[in-house]
Structure formats: structure tokens, C-alpha cells
Design a protein around this motif. Structure first.
Motif, short mmCIF file in Angstrom:
data_model
loop_
_atom_site.label_atom_id
_atom_site.label_comp_id
_atom_site.label_asym_id
_atom_site.label_seq_id
_atom_site.Cartn_x
_atom_site.Cartn_y
_atom_site.Cartn_z
N UNK A 69 0.83 -1.20 0.00
CA UNK A 69 0.00 0.00 0.00
C UNK A 69 0.87 1.25 0.00
N UNK A 70 0.54 2.19 -0.87
CA UNK A 70 1.21 3.49 -0.92
C UNK A 70 0.12 4.54 -0.71
N UNK A 71 0.12 5.15 0.48
CA UNK A 71 -0.90 6.14 0.84
C UNK A 71 -0.47 7.51 0.33
N UNK A 72 -1.33 8.12 -0.46
CA UNK A 72 -1.05 9.41 -1.08
C UNK A 72 -2.24 10.34 -0.83
N UNK A 73 -2.43 10.72 0.43
CA UNK A 73 -3.62 11.47 0.83
C UNK A 73 -3.74 12.86 0.21
N UNK A 74 -2.63 13.54 -0.03
CA UNK A 74 -2.76 14.90 -0.54
C UNK A 74 -2.89 14.96 -2.06
N UNK A 89 5.32 14.54 -7.63
CA UNK A 89 5.07 13.11 -7.82
C UNK A 89 6.36 12.34 -7.63
N UNK A 90 7.43 12.77 -8.28
CA UNK A 90 8.72 12.09 -8.19
C UNK A 90 9.24 12.08 -6.75
N UNK A 91 9.20 13.22 -6.07
CA UNK A 91 9.70 13.30 -4.68
C UNK A 91 8.90 12.39 -3.76
N UNK A 92 7.57 12.44 -3.85
CA UNK A 92 6.73 11.61 -2.98
C UNK A 92 7.00 10.13 -3.19
N UNK A 93 7.11 9.72 -4.44
CA UNK A 93 7.29 8.29 -4.72
C UNK A 93 8.69 7.81 -4.35
N UNK A 94 9.69 8.67 -4.44
CA UNK A 94 11.05 8.29 -4.03
C UNK A 94 11.10 8.05 -2.52
N UNK A 95 10.38 8.86 -1.76
CA UNK A 95 10.37 8.73 -0.30
C UNK A 95 9.56 7.52 0.14
N UNK A 96 8.39 7.33 -0.46
CA UNK A 96 7.45 6.31 -0.02
C UNK A 96 7.83 4.92 -0.48
#
Length: 149
Positions: A69-74, A89-96
């Protein structure tokens, strides 16, 4: 009374569809179901929101497919406002996400708008799973039966 009421939100479908069908027995309802991948891969990611992850139906779904699961609430609000850019998008996915996914289940209706962007990030071989086509077929089928098409 109308021909069909469509819940185009996974959370509303998971939490309220049965309630409305019981309460309004003569009304037709259609809800979005989480689409199961044809093949289960160890690197299946499910992009969703936290509220959906708390439902029993979602928990059962994740156990069945053994996805991450990858939660992307915002993201849904940013997508609606046209403010979700490539950099975020790139920053969030690299972290998660530590593993590069080979398939992604889009379990938020707004995420379907990001298909091209996700393919740019993860490659053209990325399998993206949503059920827009299935819902559209079911809506057309239901309306055809009722004489609406």
C-alpha cells in the motif's frame, strides 16, 4: 428515482454501497470495485488514500494480492486543483516506495489522470490497473437493459 446512481469513489463504494442498496431496494446503484490484477507480482503497489485502507474490504483485498500500500492522501485534492506537478510526484514516490513497482493498482479515481506520468517515471512496461473501462461497460450494460441506451 433515476435509472442509475453511480458511486465513482472507492471509499464510498466500500463503505456505503450495501447500505444504500438495502435502504432503497428499487433504485439501481453501481459502485467502483477494486480491480484485481490478472497476475500477482511481488512488486504490486496499490496507490490509495488512508481512509480506504481502514475499511475491511480493503484489508481483505490487500491480503489476497499481497500488494504494498502506498498512501497518497494529498494527491486527490492537488489533482482536482490542477496543482500536482511532476516534481512532487517524483519526490513523494522516491520517499514512499523503496522497490520499483512493475504494476500499480490505482485505488483512487483521481489517480487515473496520472497514468502517463507514472509510465514516464517507471517505464512503458509498467502495468497500470484501474477499472474505468469495466465501470463504463457496466454502466452501459445497465442503461441498455433499462432502455436508456
Amino acid at each position: 428515482m433515476v435509472d442509475l446512481i453511480i458511486f465513482s469513489n472507492y471509499l464510498v463504494s466500500a463503505t456505503s454501497l450495501h447500505y444504500f442498496r438495502r435502504k432503497y431496494k428499487n433504485q439501481s446503484f453501481l459502485g467502483i470495485k477494486l480491480q484485481h490484477p490478472a497476475t500477482f507480482k511481488r512488486t504490486t503497489h496499490i496507490f490509495t488514500t488512508k481512509a480506504l485502507t481502514k475499511t475491511l474490504r480493503y484489508k481483505k483485498f490487500v491480503r489476497q494480492i499481497k500488494g504494498q500500500t502506498v498512501v497518497l492522501d494529498d494527491w486527490p485534492l492537488l489533482i482536482d486543483d490542477g496543482e500536482l506537478g511532476h516534481g512532487k510526484i517524483r519526490r513523494d514516490l522516491e520517499v514512499i516506495s523503496k522497490d520499483k513497482p512493475t504494476q500499480i493498482i490505482l485505488a483512487c479515481s483521481q489517480f487515473a489522470e496520472l497514468k502517463d506520468e507514472l509510465r514516464r517515471l517507471y517505464g512503458q512496461n509498467l502495468k497500470l490497473i484501474d477499472n474505468f473501462d469495466e465501470v463504463l461497460r457496466e454502466v452501459c450494460h445497465t442503461l441498455r437493459i433499462r432502455g436508456g441506451l
